[in-house]
Design an enzyme around this catalytic site. Structure first.
Site, mmCIF file in Angstrom:
data_model
loop_
_atom_site.group_PDB
_atom_site.id
_atom_site.type_symbol
_atom_site.label_atom_id
_atom_site.label_comp_id
_atom_site.label_asym_id
_atom_site.label_seq_id
_atom_site.Cartn_x
_atom_site.Cartn_y
_atom_site.Cartn_z
ATOM 1 N N GLY A 1 0.770 -1.234 0.000
ATOM 2 C CA GLY A 1 0.000 0.000 0.000
ATOM 3 C C GLY A 1 0.797 1.278 0.000
ATOM 4 N N GLU B 1 4.124 -6.480 1.490
ATOM 5 C CA GLU B 1 3.533 -6.830 0.192
ATOM 6 C C GLU B 1 3.433 -5.638 -0.755
ATOM 7 O OE1 GLU B 1 -0.334 -8.176 1.454
ATOM 8 O OE2 GLU B 1 0.411 -10.118 2.091
ATOM 9 N N PRO B 2 4.539 -5.015 -1.107
ATOM 10 C CA PRO B 2 4.438 -3.854 -1.997
ATOM 11 C C PRO B 2 4.112 -4.262 -3.426
ATOM 12 C CG PRO B 2 6.746 -4.381 -1.592
ATOM 13 C CD PRO B 2 5.932 -5.359 -0.789
ATOM 14 N N GLY B 3 3.300 -3.494 -4.076
ATOM 15 C CA GLY B 3 3.016 -3.712 -5.492
ATOM 16 C C GLY B 3 3.341 -2.444 -6.252
ATOM 17 N N ARG B 4 2.483 -1.452 -6.060
ATOM 18 C CA ARG B 4 2.632 -0.166 -6.747
ATOM 19 C C ARG B 4 4.003 0.454 -6.543
ATOM 20 N NH1 ARG B 4 -1.743 2.965 -7.828
ATOM 21 N NH2 ARG B 4 -2.884 1.878 -6.194
ATOM 22 N N ARG C 1 -6.798 3.520 -14.970
ATOM 23 C CA ARG C 1 -6.736 4.267 -13.707
ATOM 24 C C ARG C 1 -7.390 5.660 -13.773
ATOM 25 N NH1 ARG C 1 -2.844 5.729 -11.332
ATOM 26 N NH2 ARG C 1 -3.570 5.229 -9.260
ATOM 27 N N CYS D 1 -15.425 4.087 -27.155
ATOM 28 C CA CYS D 1 -16.746 4.724 -27.173
ATOM 29 C C CYS D 1 -17.316 4.843 -25.761
ATOM 30 C CB CYS D 1 -17.674 3.939 -28.074
ATOM 31 S SG CYS D 1 -16.955 3.755 -29.701
ATOM 32 N N GLU D 2 -16.669 5.636 -24.951
ATOM 33 C CA GLU D 2 -17.101 5.929 -23.586
ATOM 34 C C GLU D 2 -16.581 7.324 -23.265
ATOM 35 O OE1 GLU D 2 -18.530 3.904 -21.175
ATOM 36 O OE2 GLU D 2 -18.489 2.000 -22.249
ATOM 37 N N TYR E 1 -0.824 -1.564 -12.019
ATOM 38 C CA TYR E 1 -2.254 -1.459 -12.313
ATOM 39 C C TYR E 1 -2.482 -0.826 -13.679
ATOM 40 C CZ TYR E 1 -2.085 -2.520 -7.398
ATOM 41 O OH TYR E 1 -1.792 -3.127 -6.210
HETATM 42 C C1 LIG Z 1 -3.334 -4.923 -3.641
HETATM 43 C C2 LIG Z 1 -2.702 -5.573 -2.497
HETATM 44 C C3 LIG Z 1 -1.366 -5.317 -2.182
HETATM 45 C C4 LIG Z 1 -0.513 -4.346 -2.939
HETATM 46 O O1 LIG Z 1 -0.914 -3.042 -2.794
HETATM 47 P P1 LIG Z 1 -0.009 -1.856 -3.383
HETATM 48 O O2 LIG Z 1 -0.767 -0.649 -3.054
HETATM 49 O O3 LIG Z 1 0.120 -2.075 -4.837
HETATM 50 O O4 LIG Z 1 1.303 -1.917 -2.700
HETATM 51 C C5 LIG Z 1 -0.815 -5.993 -1.113
HETATM 52 N N1 LIG Z 1 -1.537 -6.877 -0.391
HETATM 53 C C6 LIG Z 1 -2.825 -7.138 -0.657
HETATM 54 C C7 LIG Z 1 -3.554 -8.128 0.160
HETATM 55 C C8 LIG Z 1 -3.455 -6.503 -1.716
HETATM 56 O O5 LIG Z 1 -4.734 -6.757 -1.975
#
Ligand SMILES: *Cc1c(COP(=O)(O)O)cnc(C)c1O
Length: 418
Positions: free
Chosen positions: A239, A273-276, A312, A342-343, A371
């Site tokens: 997050g 759990e980093p993603g973004r 996004r 077409c939106e 994302y």
């Molecule tokens: C989406 C998600 C993440 C990653 O979130 P980011 O904002 O991309 O870091 C981590 N853990 C869980 C359970 C998620 O659903």
């Protein structure tokens, strides 16, 4: 920080001119930087150095195999939310023992697959799911490793669609019910309690919500301990935000500095759990200007990427910088940058001040690595974009652009229509 920078007036991805890639591969096109990805992964890994931890990259941000392989090589684990993501993580060589599995709607087939794959743990989101996992594990004659995902009722101060840690959200179990459900879990024969999980939302630009949520979770861990339930893994979720516009997101170091002192007297292994924050600024979306159009006073720049490529802005009204691939001195225009779909929701920017582009000019939509492709679709029967990974002076296509044939993959005409 990222590695998409101008040299003279040309935008480069590391050491390759973006124009060169676009001319070869076509547009719309995602370009990722190997160097940025490594830098971002290692920023987390180093920040938490000195405390046992596993960085579990959240696959839903970007699940391209090449990217996953790159992260796997660095030692990354993964956070998956579906059987498909588990498949991809394993395929990329991420060890099962570094995979955690969240999501409110795991199916029986997905649970079996994860149990057979021997993942690190399930992040269980309801007592109902807990009972199901126990039952399935019993049938398979194994013990299911679990954490309960608790919902700490903390506001992440982010967009409502990507906020997950309030009571009203569908995620996790309310923290005031956690003791009860852990106690239930401890009585089940086929589950093994390994951890506590929380994830309060995405694009969080302050450290304080993480700290507040963790404090609540630590109280829970202490209560569990007094009931004889030992927690080994403390999964603090992902997050951490990135800078899309003017916002300044904390460095992983700031997060670690706030978090480690709170856990230093415990023998946890932290899971992050980093993603973004790993993939977001490591990718850009390149698009070509098709048309310029003026309605009364309103100007539109129509480009060849659409909301099917990057949703996004449409979904969250998210801001993305849009930069010319070749900088030129142009008169300024205030325009909406829109796609061909077409939106009316198909836009990348509204009322954006920019140099007036010309036909066929290339634009870079920045911060599109997370994302972006992973939320893309074939809406309007558009083929999905190609993806390229740049490393130094080299680049490779890591996903071919789809063809029209891909659009009908799996479709069948019933006999009565033949
Ligand atoms: C989406 C998600 C993440 C990653 O979130 P980011 O904002 O991309 O870091 C981590 N853990 C869980 C359970 C998620 O659903």
């Amino acid at each position: 920080m990222h590695d998409f920078i101008y040299k003279n007036s040309e935008l480069y991805a590391e050491e390759v001119p973006v124009r060169e890639i676009a001319e070869k591969v076509g547009t719309p096109l995602y370009i990722y930087s190997h160097k940025t990805l490594l830098k971002h992964y290692n920023a987390f890994d180093e920040a938490f150095d000195g405390y046992p931890h596993i960085i579990c990259f959240a696959l839903k941000a970007n699940s391209n195999l090449a990217l996953l392989k790159l992260l796997a090589r660095e030692g990354s684990g993964s956070d998956v939310v579906s059987g498909g993501e588990l498949f991809l993580a394993l395929k990329a060589g991420i060890p099962a023992k570094k995979i955690v599995y969240a999501g409110v709607g795991k199916t029986k087939e997905e649970i079996i697959y994860a149990l057979k794959s021997r993942i690190l743990m399930f992040n269980v989101e309801s007592p109902d799911e807990l009972m199901t996992i126990d039952k399935i594990a019993g049938e398979l004659g194994v013990k299911a490793p679990i954490a309960l995902r608790v919902n700490p009722d903390i506001s992440a101060s982010t967009h409502p669609y990507i906020s997950t840690g309030l009571k009203k959200h569908k995620f996790g179990i309310p923290i005031n019910k956690a003791l009860e459900y852990y106690s239930l879990a401890s009585k089940l024969n086929n589950v093994k309690i390994l951890g506590i999980h929380k994830h309060i939302g995405s694009q969080i630009t302050k450290v304080s919500p993480f700290v507040e949520a963790l404090k609540k979770v630590l109280v829970l861990a202490q209560d569990l301990k007094s009931q004889g339930i030992e927690i080994k893994y403390l999964d603090i979720g992902g997050g951490l935000g990135i800078s899309y516009d003017e916002e300044v997101a904390p460095h992983p170091k700031s997060l670690a500095r706030a978090i480690i002192p709170l856990v230093s007297s415990h023998n946890f292994t932290l899971i992050i759990e980093p993603g973004r924050s790993i993939a977001g600024n490591a990718g850009i979306l390149i698009t070509k200007v098709l048309y310029l159009k003026k309605h009364l006073k309103k100007e539109f720049v129509i480009v060849d990427a659409g909301m099917n490529d990057l949703i996004r802005p449409s979904l969250y009204e998210a801001y993305h910088h849009i930069l010319p691939v070749t900088r030129k001195n142009r008169p300024k225009v205030i325009a909406d940058v829109v796609g061909p779909i077409c939106e009316s929701g198909d836009f990348f920017a509204k009322g954006r001040k920019m140099g007036r582009p010309r036909h066929d000019e290339l634009l870079a939509i920045m911060s599109a690595g997370a994302y972006g492709f992973s939320m893309s679709s074939n809406y309007n029967s558009r083929t999905r974009a190609a993806e390229v990974l740049v490393k130094g002076k080299d680049f490779s296509v890591i996903r071919e652009r789809e063809t029209y044939k891909d659009l009908i993959k799996g479709e069948k005409i019933p006999a009565f229509l033949k």
